[in-house]
Write a protein that holds these residues in place. Sequence first.
Motif, mmCIF file in Angstrom:
data_model
loop_
_atom_site.group_PDB
_atom_site.id
_atom_site.type_symbol
_atom_site.label_atom_id
_atom_site.label_comp_id
_atom_site.label_asym_id
_atom_site.label_seq_id
_atom_site.Cartn_x
_atom_site.Cartn_y
_atom_site.Cartn_z
ATOM 1 N N LEU A 50 33.521 -7.299 -5.653
ATOM 2 C CA LEU A 50 33.788 -6.694 -4.426
ATOM 3 C C LEU A 50 33.545 -5.004 -4.565
ATOM 4 N N ALA A 51 34.047 -4.570 -5.711
ATOM 5 C CA ALA A 51 33.963 -3.334 -5.974
ATOM 6 C C ALA A 51 32.492 -3.031 -6.050
ATOM 7 N N PHE A 108 33.702 4.857 -10.148
ATOM 8 C CA PHE A 108 33.365 5.935 -8.789
ATOM 9 C C PHE A 108 33.560 7.277 -9.132
ATOM 10 N N GLY A 116 29.939 -4.330 -4.845
ATOM 11 C CA GLY A 116 29.259 -4.249 -3.317
ATOM 12 C C GLY A 116 29.321 -2.996 -2.592
ATOM 13 N N ARG A 117 30.338 -2.038 -3.225
ATOM 14 C CA ARG A 117 30.745 -0.853 -2.535
ATOM 15 C C ARG A 117 29.713 0.304 -3.387
ATOM 16 N N LEU A 118 29.180 -0.166 -4.432
ATOM 17 C CA LEU A 118 28.331 0.701 -4.999
ATOM 18 C C LEU A 118 26.895 0.807 -4.720
ATOM 19 N N LEU A 158 24.986 -4.335 -6.871
ATOM 20 C CA LEU A 158 25.535 -5.477 -6.246
ATOM 21 C C LEU A 158 24.574 -6.537 -6.734
ATOM 22 N N THR A 177 23.304 -1.319 -3.169
ATOM 23 C CA THR A 177 22.371 -2.788 -2.956
ATOM 24 C C THR A 177 22.168 -3.217 -4.430
#
Length: 510
Positions: A301-302, A448, A304-306, A311, A308
């Motif tokens: 899930l993390a 992050f 996916g926030r970084l 992911l 395309t």
Amino acid sequence: MHDALSPRRKHAYHAHESGPQPNEICLLLPKCSSADSSPSAQDERSPPTFFAELTRLTKDSIPVILAYTLQNSLQTTSVLIVGRTSPENLAAAAFSFMFASVTGWMIAFGGTTALDTLASSTFTASSNKHDLGVLLQRGFLVLGLFYLPVAVLWVCSEPVFLFLGQQPRLSRDSARFLTCLVPGGLGYVYFELMKKYLQAQGLMRLGTYVLFVTVPFNVILNYFCCYTLGLGLLGAPIATSVSYWVAFGLLVLYARFVAGSECWGGWSRDALRNLGAFARLAFLGVVQVGTEWWAFEIVALAAGRLGTIPLAAQSVIMTADQVLNTIPFGVGVATSARVGNLLGSRNALGASRAANAAACLSMMLGGITLAVLMGTRHSFAKVFNSDEGVVRLTAEVLPWVAVFQVADGLNGSCGGSLRGMGRQHVGALVNIASYYCGALPLGMWLAFHGWGLKGLWVGQCIALYLVGTFEWTIVALSDWEDEVDKAFLRLGIDERVDGESVAVVVAGAV
């Protein structure tokens, strides 16, 4: 083995070897004997050498690893076949199986660890082999009850997915997919139970034989349901559900007509006794497996926030790791059965050697995997995706994934030893402390703050090395004679010395 016994246990052991003398304890039992009189138990008494254990565990692990690889391919082929109908169906099938893995399959893999603990010890400790069949029946009942809330969750999953921020169409399609998969989920759980029941008897290859038949059947049935019958997306869960029940049925037939039926003994009301103790071990097994699996889902899930590309690279890595994870998991299953067998035959030294040999074997296999990943890291992602950014980022992260394999192997084997000892709670506590109190927050912070996807895997690496180190330390420092006594107490078998005689009294826990 005698060196591994306390003076009291030596006295009981030799007294029992001389044969039971008539006394008030023996008169209560129609057959005052124990598993020590069987040829297999005789073989377990002499502590095998370290290298003999290494060889045995290698032979036992190979069919188990192959079985789990084939088992994973059932849902992989379903995703590939239905995915050709449309990109939306591909996304829904992959997402649904991912959700099934971290909910329903945790019952199958985690809950059945109760049999890892109880069944293998029972097979060598109990004078009545039918006790193993009672444990299997207890597993059917307890894990069936465990599965009920999961089934309800799957049927009502659409609002859950919407709450988690998924697209409306994906949420709707995945909920329909999971609803059709509900019957198959129970078949999956029962298939795992039957495998553990047979593995406790040393029959490691039966699951592999059955899956050699089930895998091609699953491919044909998926194609027939999705295309010939025109069911599209819903054809995949229906076909896969049927395949899981076919696999379970074939195991039952094999056990009934070829090998494994001698421990069944028919349906018994004894299965309704001591459900709480079995449920406790099963629940702790679910927690032990779930704490690790959910950590990987949090990483996904993390990622996916970084963006395309991260992911996509994470998807490549996780797909490969699901296959590679069958190696340490297979070694762990073989280890738990072996350690449980040796504890049940009162072979403390042999159980200790088996646990340490398993740790060394898993690290050797992890080292081989590490070398393969490092040698192919620049081209590894091309098998899944040809995008240059994905290939480059995968190559950058893969060294951490490669190093992670050694610790993953150690975690798998030592986790298996702890399950054989009935100490699932130890593995669960170590996982929670290592993943959630340190490594995951660190990985998130690194991800992050300039490290990106590599930071997430640095955190996973740290977690697995902490888990592996802690668990091996716990296993290596265990009092194995005490573990033998605990195994017999768990099974409700009490050794009592009366003058020059000894009786084995089954107290009902099995």
